[in-house]
Design a protein around this motif. Sequence first.
Motif, PDB file in Angstrom:
ATOM      1  N   GLU A  27      12.572  -0.746  11.951  1.00  0.00           N
ATOM      2  CA  GLU A  27      11.434   0.024  12.447  1.00  0.00           C
ATOM      3  C   GLU A  27      10.973  -0.570  13.772  1.00  0.00           C
ATOM      4  O   GLU A  27      10.855  -1.791  13.901  1.00  0.00           O
TER       5      GLU A  27
ATOM      6  N   GLU B 182       7.975  -0.506  16.811  1.00  0.00           N
ATOM      7  CA  GLU B 182       6.628  -0.125  17.203  1.00  0.00           C
ATOM      8  C   GLU B 182       6.521  -0.280  18.711  1.00  0.00           C
ATOM      9  O   GLU B 182       6.919  -1.305  19.267  1.00  0.00           O
TER      10      GLU B 182
ATOM     11  N   THR C   1       5.563   4.654  16.289  1.00  0.00           N
ATOM     12  CA  THR C   1       6.580   3.945  15.517  1.00  0.00           C
ATOM     13  C   THR C   1       7.734   4.884  15.184  1.00  0.00           C
ATOM     14  O   THR C   1       7.568   6.112  15.152  1.00  0.00           O
TER      15      THR C   1
ATOM     16  N   VAL D  14       9.788  -5.105  16.539  1.00  0.00           N
ATOM     17  CA  VAL D  14      10.609  -4.437  15.535  1.00  0.00           C
ATOM     18  C   VAL D  14      10.460  -5.208  14.233  1.00  0.00           C
ATOM     19  O   VAL D  14      10.160  -6.408  14.233  1.00  0.00           O
TER      20      VAL D  14
END
Length: 355
Positions: free
Chosen positions: A144, A146, A152, A173
Amino acid sequence: MPENRVSYRVPKAHGPKITVIGGGHGLSTMLRGLKNYTENLTAVVTVADDGGGSGMLRQDLGMPPPGDIRNCMEALANTEPLMSQLMHYRFSEGSLAGQSFGNLFLAALNGISPSFDVAVSRMSEVLAITGRVLPVTTADVQLEAEFENGATVVGESKIFYCKKKEDCRIRQVRLLPEHSKALPAAVAAIEDADMIVLGPGSLYTSIIPNLLVDGVVEAIQRSDALKVYVCNVMTQEGETEGYTASDHIAAIFAHSAPGLFDLCMTNSSPIPKGVAARYAEEGAELLKCDEAACNALGVEIINRPIATVSNGYVRHHPGHLARELVLLHAERSVRVAGDGFDYRKDTYHVERKDR
């Protein structure tokens, strides 16, 4: 005056224990060079990829992505030309279009093995690789990202497109789920290494994901190895536009620990203006080495001619990069005289002009 040279001879079987950490084509490129200098190689490889053929197998079979691991095994393989061609083969038609036979072979081994790391080990035996290739974890992890504006996105393959859309830097991340455990063999390889090399490769999607796996950063910190980060030659569109060398280092430290390494190897080879101009059209440029800022982070810059241009693309040269890393280890390490090595056989010879 005659040119001064630095020269070392070491048996490959007794070469330095080098553990490399990363993913993508940069890692496999470096491994192709390093296997000519030492047999004691371990590649610790990210499993956060979810795009392309690897992503399809991951989604369909519920297995870790095989692509980066397969690339590393191919780089270290010692097989007949036909087997090498077979591993590289990509299907061009039907439902398998774009899929690599090497990926399918590893997927089949995964199906008959008790775990993914065992499947990787079995494929390594088939390919008679030099050294070892290890997934950093066998957990099913997603990446993931950001961004600085708070947006995100989940999925390694989606980060490029989301960054282009948001038009701002990546703030951090993280792995989902958090606190995935590192493969014990990977931790042991890091702790036992004479030299640990991070990169080269994509900053946020190939290098940092490994450092987010529980146990990896701590193992690097415990190790007495020489620790080197190999910085990219160019910035990367959709990931590190506008970054300097110190930006790369700061991002790694922010996701791991300050002072995780104290050496950074950068490229001194010139890049043709025409090639640089084409990269600029795509939003990438020659990475600036802001040495003073790197030193302020506690990192010494090792500037060496390690890049080449191939088919219009700037890449690390596998032979040049490996040579400079092995020389760096030899120059910064002490080898005890009378250690029992037989320097008359199975040796490599590495030399360069003294700078």
